[in-house]
Design a protein around this motif. Structure first.
Motif, PDB file in Angstrom:
ATOM      1  N   ALA A 239       0.545  -0.776   0.365  1.00  0.00           N
ATOM      2  CA  ALA A 239      -0.353  -0.203  -0.252  1.00  0.00           C
ATOM      3  C   ALA A 239       1.028   1.729  -0.193  1.00  0.00           C
ATOM      4  CB  ALA A 239      -0.798  -0.092   1.239  1.00  0.00           C
ATOM      5  N   PHE A 240       0.864   2.715   0.043  1.00  0.00           N
ATOM      6  CA  PHE A 240       1.017   2.931   0.324  1.00  0.00           C
ATOM      7  C   PHE A 240       1.474   4.157   1.479  1.00  0.00           C
ATOM      8  CE2 PHE A 240      -0.538   8.667  -1.383  1.00  0.00           C
ATOM      9  CZ  PHE A 240       1.247   7.835  -2.299  1.00  0.00           C
ATOM     10  N   GLU A 241       1.305   3.957   2.845  1.00  0.00           N
ATOM     11  CA  GLU A 241       2.339   3.870   3.712  1.00  0.00           C
ATOM     12  C   GLU A 241       3.299   3.300   4.092  1.00  0.00           C
ATOM     13  OE1 GLU A 241      -0.539   2.893   3.655  1.00  0.00           O
ATOM     14  OE2 GLU A 241      -1.959   1.486   5.201  1.00  0.00           O
ATOM     15  N   ASN A 242       3.537   2.158   3.135  1.00  0.00           N
ATOM     16  CA  ASN A 242       3.572   1.160   4.654  1.00  0.00           C
ATOM     17  C   ASN A 242       5.382   0.361   3.593  1.00  0.00           C
ATOM     18  OD1 ASN A 242       2.661  -0.186   2.826  1.00  0.00           O
ATOM     19  ND2 ASN A 242       0.967  -1.233   4.049  1.00  0.00           N
ATOM     20  N   ALA A 243       5.661   0.942   3.047  1.00  0.00           N
ATOM     21  CA  ALA A 243       6.834   0.255   2.101  1.00  0.00           C
ATOM     22  C   ALA A 243       8.227   0.307   3.131  1.00  0.00           C
ATOM     23  CB  ALA A 243       7.610   1.725   0.952  1.00  0.00           C
TER      24      ALA A 243
ATOM     25  N   ASP B  44       4.844  12.532   3.580  1.00  0.00           N
ATOM     26  CA  ASP B  44       3.566  12.200   4.743  1.00  0.00           C
ATOM     27  C   ASP B  44       2.791  10.839   5.005  1.00  0.00           C
ATOM     28  OD1 ASP B  44       3.159  15.300   3.901  1.00  0.00           O
ATOM     29  OD2 ASP B  44       2.252  14.572   2.020  1.00  0.00           O
ATOM     30  N   ILE B  45       2.656  10.294   4.205  1.00  0.00           N
ATOM     31  CA  ILE B  45       1.928   8.553   4.670  1.00  0.00           C
ATOM     32  C   ILE B  45       2.732   8.210   5.448  1.00  0.00           C
ATOM     33  CG2 ILE B  45       1.598   7.574   2.450  1.00  0.00           C
ATOM     34  CD1 ILE B  45      -1.401   7.528   3.452  1.00  0.00           C
ATOM     35  N   GLY B  46       3.899   7.706   4.532  1.00  0.00           N
ATOM     36  CA  GLY B  46       4.632   6.693   4.567  1.00  0.00           C
ATOM     37  C   GLY B  46       5.962   7.096   5.695  1.00  0.00           C
ATOM     38  N   LEU B  47       5.527   8.348   6.382  1.00  0.00           N
ATOM     39  CA  LEU B  47       7.142   9.172   7.335  1.00  0.00           C
ATOM     40  C   LEU B  47       6.683   8.276   8.838  1.00  0.00           C
ATOM     41  CD1 LEU B  47       8.866  10.806   8.392  1.00  0.00           C
ATOM     42  CD2 LEU B  47       6.995  12.110   9.127  1.00  0.00           C
ATOM     43  N   GLN B  48       5.755   7.580   8.992  1.00  0.00           N
ATOM     44  CA  GLN B  48       5.567   7.044  10.336  1.00  0.00           C
ATOM     45  C   GLN B  48       6.079   5.736  10.466  1.00  0.00           C
ATOM     46  OE1 GLN B  48       1.758   6.548  11.652  1.00  0.00           O
ATOM     47  NE2 GLN B  48       1.855   5.363  13.468  1.00  0.00           N
ATOM     48  N   ALA B  49       5.614   4.482   9.205  1.00  0.00           N
ATOM     49  CA  ALA B  49       6.295   3.629   9.435  1.00  0.00           C
ATOM     50  C   ALA B  49       8.370   3.314   8.920  1.00  0.00           C
ATOM     51  CB  ALA B  49       6.008   3.234   8.028  1.00  0.00           C
ATOM     52  N   LEU B  50       8.452   4.755   8.135  1.00  0.00           N
ATOM     53  CA  LEU B  50       9.684   4.798   7.893  1.00  0.00           C
ATOM     54  C   LEU B  50      10.372   5.082   8.799  1.00  0.00           C
ATOM     55  CD1 LEU B  50      12.037   5.672   6.093  1.00  0.00           C
ATOM     56  CD2 LEU B  50      11.333   7.878   5.619  1.00  0.00           C
ATOM     57  N   SER B  51      10.139   6.281   9.787  1.00  0.00           N
ATOM     58  CA  SER B  51      10.827   6.693  11.487  1.00  0.00           C
ATOM     59  C   SER B  51      10.631   5.179  11.632  1.00  0.00           C
ATOM     60  CB  SER B  51       9.953   7.752  11.860  1.00  0.00           C
ATOM     61  OG  SER B  51      10.706   7.956  13.574  1.00  0.00           O
ATOM     62  N   GLY B  52      10.079   4.141  12.169  1.00  0.00           N
ATOM     63  CA  GLY B  52       9.869   3.004  12.926  1.00  0.00           C
ATOM     64  C   GLY B  52      11.108   2.429  12.676  1.00  0.00           C
ATOM     65  N   ALA B  53      11.130   2.217  10.848  1.00  0.00           N
ATOM     66  CA  ALA B  53      12.573   0.949  10.552  1.00  0.00           C
ATOM     67  C   ALA B  53      13.531   2.128  11.090  1.00  0.00           C
ATOM     68  CB  ALA B  53      12.288   1.096   9.736  1.00  0.00           C
TER      69      ALA B  53
ATOM     70  N   SER C 246      -2.117  11.633   5.360  1.00  0.00           N
ATOM     71  CA  SER C 246      -2.982  10.585   5.492  1.00  0.00           C
ATOM     72  C   SER C 246      -3.531  10.543   5.326  1.00  0.00           C
ATOM     73  CB  SER C 246      -2.014   9.620   6.167  1.00  0.00           C
ATOM     74  OG  SER C 246      -3.055  10.126   7.770  1.00  0.00           O
ATOM     75  N   GLU C 247      -4.925   9.556   4.763  1.00  0.00           N
ATOM     76  CA  GLU C 247      -6.457   9.480   5.377  1.00  0.00           C
ATOM     77  C   GLU C 247      -6.893   9.638   6.468  1.00  0.00           C
ATOM     78  OE1 GLU C 247      -4.795   7.550   2.796  1.00  0.00           O
ATOM     79  OE2 GLU C 247      -6.021   7.963   0.901  1.00  0.00           O
ATOM     80  N   ILE C 248      -6.051   8.692   7.479  1.00  0.00           N
ATOM     81  CA  ILE C 248      -6.473   8.996   9.205  1.00  0.00           C
ATOM     82  C   ILE C 248      -6.877   9.919   9.456  1.00  0.00           C
ATOM     83  CG2 ILE C 248      -5.628   7.650  11.256  1.00  0.00           C
ATOM     84  CD1 ILE C 248      -3.711   5.430   9.255  1.00  0.00           C
TER      85      ILE C 248
END
Lengths: 310, 345
Positions: free
Chosen positions: A74-78, A116-125, B44-46
C-alpha cells in the motif's frame, strides 16, 4: 586533468535491472533515478515499493520493468514491509534455512509515500535499525494521482490542490526537510542525490548498500509533467536545482555532514524558476523571499559541514 | 458533489489524494477558500478523517472523501465518530479491490459500508446515488441526516459516477444551520462539555450502546429511501443499486419494449436497507435477480429480506468490469425465459 564525466558512465554496470518499456511520461527523471539506483543495488536485492508513479508505470499486469525481486504494497508502509523482509530473511538465515549471504533490502517510495503518509513507518524502521536502504524519489508532489501538493512541494509551487489564484499563491508551506529528519534518527548514512548527477547518485546508493544498518537516500526526481517544463529539460532543471541550492547535494555519514556539490557562487533561484510552469505566477517579492530562505538554509548547511572539518 | 457540499453549508474539507476522486479535493482547494471555508490536504487518510472529527466537534459541517483503500484507513475514525455521536459526511468513490485493486468503478465496499465498517456495534447511514444529479441531491441530504442523528453518513458512489460528467441542477445554498448544544466552543460562563467514546464502566458502556441502538432503530423507521421502476405488473424484479442500477434500468427498459414483464427495485439507502419493501414485493412476484458490481454482497440483504419467500438469482461482475445494458438485458432475459415462460407453458 582527466574528464571523469566522460569515463565514469562506462564504469556503470551494463545490466539493466529496471528495463525500458515501462509507461513513465516522456523525459521522466524519476524513471532514470530508479534505473541507476537498481544498477547500484545489483541483482542480489529485494525492493519493497509503495504506491506511486514508479509502481504504476512499471508493473501493469502482465508486464513488469523489474528484473530484481520486487514487492508492491500500500501507500503508507514500504518501510514497514522492507523491515519485515529484512527480519524474515535474517530469521531464515539464523535458522539455517537460507545460506548466509548479503541481500540488499531497499524500500522505495515517492515524496508522498515518504514525507506524508509513509513517515511513521519510515521513522519506525530507521529507529529499529533494520539493515536496509530507503530511497525517496522526490518529484515534489503527488504526480501519480494528478499533481496534488505534498509536504515536499516547495513554497510557491502551484499544484491542483494548492492552486495559484486570487486568494492563494500556490503552496504556502516550506518543503519538509526529510534528509534532516532522517539524520536526526542518528542512522549511519543519509544522502541527497539527483538523477541529473547519475554517477553521484550511483555512488551514494552503493555506499548506502555497504553500510551496516539503515541508510536513507533522498533523490530529487524532476517531473516534466508536474513541473510544467518541456520533457527534454529534466536534466537541465535537476542541475539547476543543485546549482541554485534549491536542492543541495550532501551526505551525512555517522552524523558528519559533507557537501558533495559545492559551488563558490550559487546561481540565483530565478535561473531555476524560469520556464517552470508551476512557479510562473510568482511575484518578485515572493521570489526574493524564497531566495532569502534558500541562501539562509544553504549557509546553515555549509556551517554544519565546516564544523565537522574542524 | 463538491459544490453541493459547499452549498449544504460544509465549510471544512479534509482530503488526501487517491484516484478516482481527486476532482473533489481539487475543486475544494480552489472553491472552499472563496466560500470562506477551509481546505486542508492532510498527510494521510487517517489524519483527514480525524480532522473531520475535530471540525465536527466544534459544531461545523465537515466532510472528507476518498476511495476504497483510503476508506479502509479511515475506518477507525468513522468508528470514533459513531461512538462519540458526531456528524460527518464521508464520500467513498469505490474502486476495484481487494488491496490496491484498480481505479475502475466497482461496488465491492457494500459490506464494509453497511455493516459499520470499523470496530464496535455501530452503523453509518449509507446513501447510494445512481447518477451525478442524485449525488448532488444526496449530498445535501447527507449533511441533514448527519446533523439530525449525530451520526456519520457515507455516500457510496463508485468510479463510474466519480468520473462521469453530466449537467446538474445545483441546490440553493443552505442559509441556516442547526444549533448544536453539544459542540465544544470554549466553556466561559458555563459548565464545560465533553466528547469521548471511552466508557470504562461496563454498565454505562452498555447503556451507551443501547442508546446508539435506539437511534439506529429510529433511523430504520424513518429514513429508508428507494426507487421503484416498472414494478406494477413485474414477474421478475431486478434489484440493483448505484451505477449498476443505472445499467440495469437501461436493460429493463429494453426488455419492456420486447414485452417482458420485468421491473427494477433500487435501494437508495443501503443502510437502513429496505427489507420490508422487498418482502412486500415478494407477495406479487416470486422471481428476483440481484445485479451488483461485486461477487454478491447486497445479495445477502435481499435474501434476508425475502427469507426464502422467492427465488433469488445473482449476476455479479467484480473487479471493475462494467457490463453494458445489452449484456445485463441478456442475463435478465434468459433468466426470465427460463423461469417465467417455462412456468407459463
Amino acid at each position: 586533468m582527466i574528464n571523469l564525466d566522460l569515463y565514469a558512465p562506462l564504469m556503470l554496470p551494463k545490466e539493466e535491472l529496471f528495463t525500458s518499456g515501462h509507461r513513465a511520461c516522456q523525459g521522466c527523471a524519476e524513471a532514470l533515478a530508479v534505473r541507476i539506483v537498481c544498477k547500484a543495488l545489483g541483482r542480489n536485492s529485494i525492493v519493497a515499493m509503495a504506491t506511486g508513479c514508479m509502481e504504476i508505470v512499471s508493473s501493469p499486469l502482465p508486464t513488469t520493468a523489474w528484473q530484481i525481486p520486487w514487492i508492491h504494497v500500500a501507500f503508507e508502509n514500504a518501510a514497514a514491509v522492507a523491515s519485515g523482509v529484512e527480519s524474515g530473511l535474517k530469521a531464515l538465515m539464523r535458522k539455517g534455512r537460507l545460506p548466509h549471504k548479503k541481500i540488499t533490502i531497499a524500500g522505495m517510495a515517492g515524496d508522498g509515500g515518504t514525507a506524508d503518509i509513509g513517515l511513521q513507518a519510515l521513522s519506525g524502521a530507521m529507529e529499529r535499525g533494520h539493515d536496509m536502504i530507503f530511497v525517496c524519489y522526490d518529484n515534489e508532489a503527488y504526480m501519480n494521482t494528478g499533481i496534488q501538493r505534498s509536504s515536499a512541494t516547495p513554497f510557491g509551487a502551484s499544484t491542483t490542490t494548492s492552486p495559484a489564484g486570487k486568494v492563494k499563491a500556490g503552496q504556502e508551506t516550506w518543503k519538509k526537510n526529510m534528509p534532516e529528519i532522517m539524520a536526526a534518527h542518528g542512522i549511519p548514512y543519509v544522502a541527497t542525490a539527483c538523477s541529473a548527477y547519475p554517477i553521484d547518485l550511483y555512488e551514494k546508493v552503493k555506499r548506502a548498500a555497504l553500510v551496516k544498518g539503515p541508510a536513507y537516500v533522498h533523490c530529487l526526481s524532476v517531473c516534466p509533467t508536474g513541473w510544467r517544463i518541456p520533457s527534454g529539460d529534466a536534466i537541465r532543471y535537476g542541475r539547476l536545482a543543485v546549482e541554485t541550492a534549491a536542492f543541495p547535494l550532501y551526505e551525512v555519514i555517522d552524523g558528519k555532514y559533507q557537501l558533495t556539490f559545492d559551488s563558490p557562487k550559487l546561481k540565483p533561484i530565478t535561473d531555476y524558476f524560469k520556464g517552470q510552469g508551476r512557479f510562473r505566477h510568482l511575484t518578485p517579492e515572493a521570489v526574493a523571499r524564497i531566495q532569502e530562505r534558500i541562501t539562509r538554509d544553504y549557509e546553515k548547511l555549509r556551517a554544519k559541514c565546516e564544523n565537522v572539518n574542524k | 458533489m463538491a459544490e453541493a457540499a459547499i452549498r449544504a453549508g460544509c465549510r471544512f474539507y479534509f482530503g488526501y489524494p487517491i484516484t478516482p476522486q481527486n476532482e473533489v479535493a481539487e475543486y475544494m482547494s480552489e472553491h472552499m477558500p472563496e466560500a470562506g471555508g477551509t481546505f486542508i490536504q492532510a498527510e494521510s487518510e487517517i489524519a483527514s478523517i480525524y480532522m473531520v472529527l475535530g471540525a465536527s466537534v466544534t459544531g461545523a459541517r465537515a466532510m472528507t472523501s476518498s476511495s476504497s483503500p483510503g476508506i479502509s484507513l479511515k475506518q477507525e475514525g468513522i468508528s470514533f465518530l459513531a461512538g462519540q455521536e458526531l456528524p460527518a459526511v464521508i464520500l467513498n468513490v469505490m474502486r476495484g479491490g481487494p488491496g490496491l485493486g484498480n481505479i475502475a468503478g466497482c461496488q465491492g465496499d457494500y459490506f464494509q459500508a453497511t455493516r459499520g465498517g470499523g470496530h464496535g456495534d455501530y452503523k453509518t447511514i449509507v446513501l447510494a446515488p445512481g447518477s451525478v444529479q442524485e449525488l448532488v441531491d444526496l449530498t445535501g441530504v447527507a449533511f441533514e441526516l448527519a446533523d439530525k442523528y449525530r451520526n456519520p453518513v457515507m455516500i457510496l458512489a463508485d468510479g463510474l459516477i466519480g468520473q462521469m460528467r453530466e449537467p446538474v441542477v445545483l441546490p440553493e445554498p443552505v442559509k441556516h444551520l442547526p444549533e448544536k448544544d453539544w459542540a465544544l466552543r470554549g466553556a466561559k460562563g458555563r459548565p464545560s462539555r465533553f466528547s469521548r467514546s471511552l466508557i470504562l464502566n461496563v454498565r454505562r458502556m452498555e447503556e451507551h450502546n443501547w442508546k446508539l441502538q435506539r437511534k439506529f432503530r429510529e433511523i430504520e423507521a424513518n429514513e429508508i429511501r428507494f426507487e421503484q421502476y416498472l414494478l406494477e405488473d413485474a414477474k421478475l424484479v431486478v434489484v440493483a443499486f448505484g451505477s449498476a442500477a443505472r445499467v440495469a434500468k437501461g436493460a429493463v427498459k429494453r426488455l419492456r419494449k420486447e414485452g417482458l414483464k420485468v421491473g427494477l427495485f433500487r435501494p437508495i439507502t443501503l443502510w437502513p436497507f429496505p427489507h420490508k419493501k422487498i418482502r412486500e414485493l415478494a407477495n406479487e412476484c416470486s422471481e428476483f435477480l440481484v445485479y451488483e458490481l461485486n461477487a454478491g454482497q447486497m445479495l445477502e440483504d435481499v435474501k434476508l429480506a425475502l427469507s426464502g419467500s422467492a427465488e433469488v438469482f445473482f449476476y455479479g461482475r467484480p473487479g471493475g468490469v462494467i457490463p453494458t445494458p445489452m449484456d445485463v438485458a441478456k442475463i435478465i432475459g434468459s433468466r426470465y425465459y427460463q423461469r417465467i415462460k417455462r412456468k407459463a407453458k
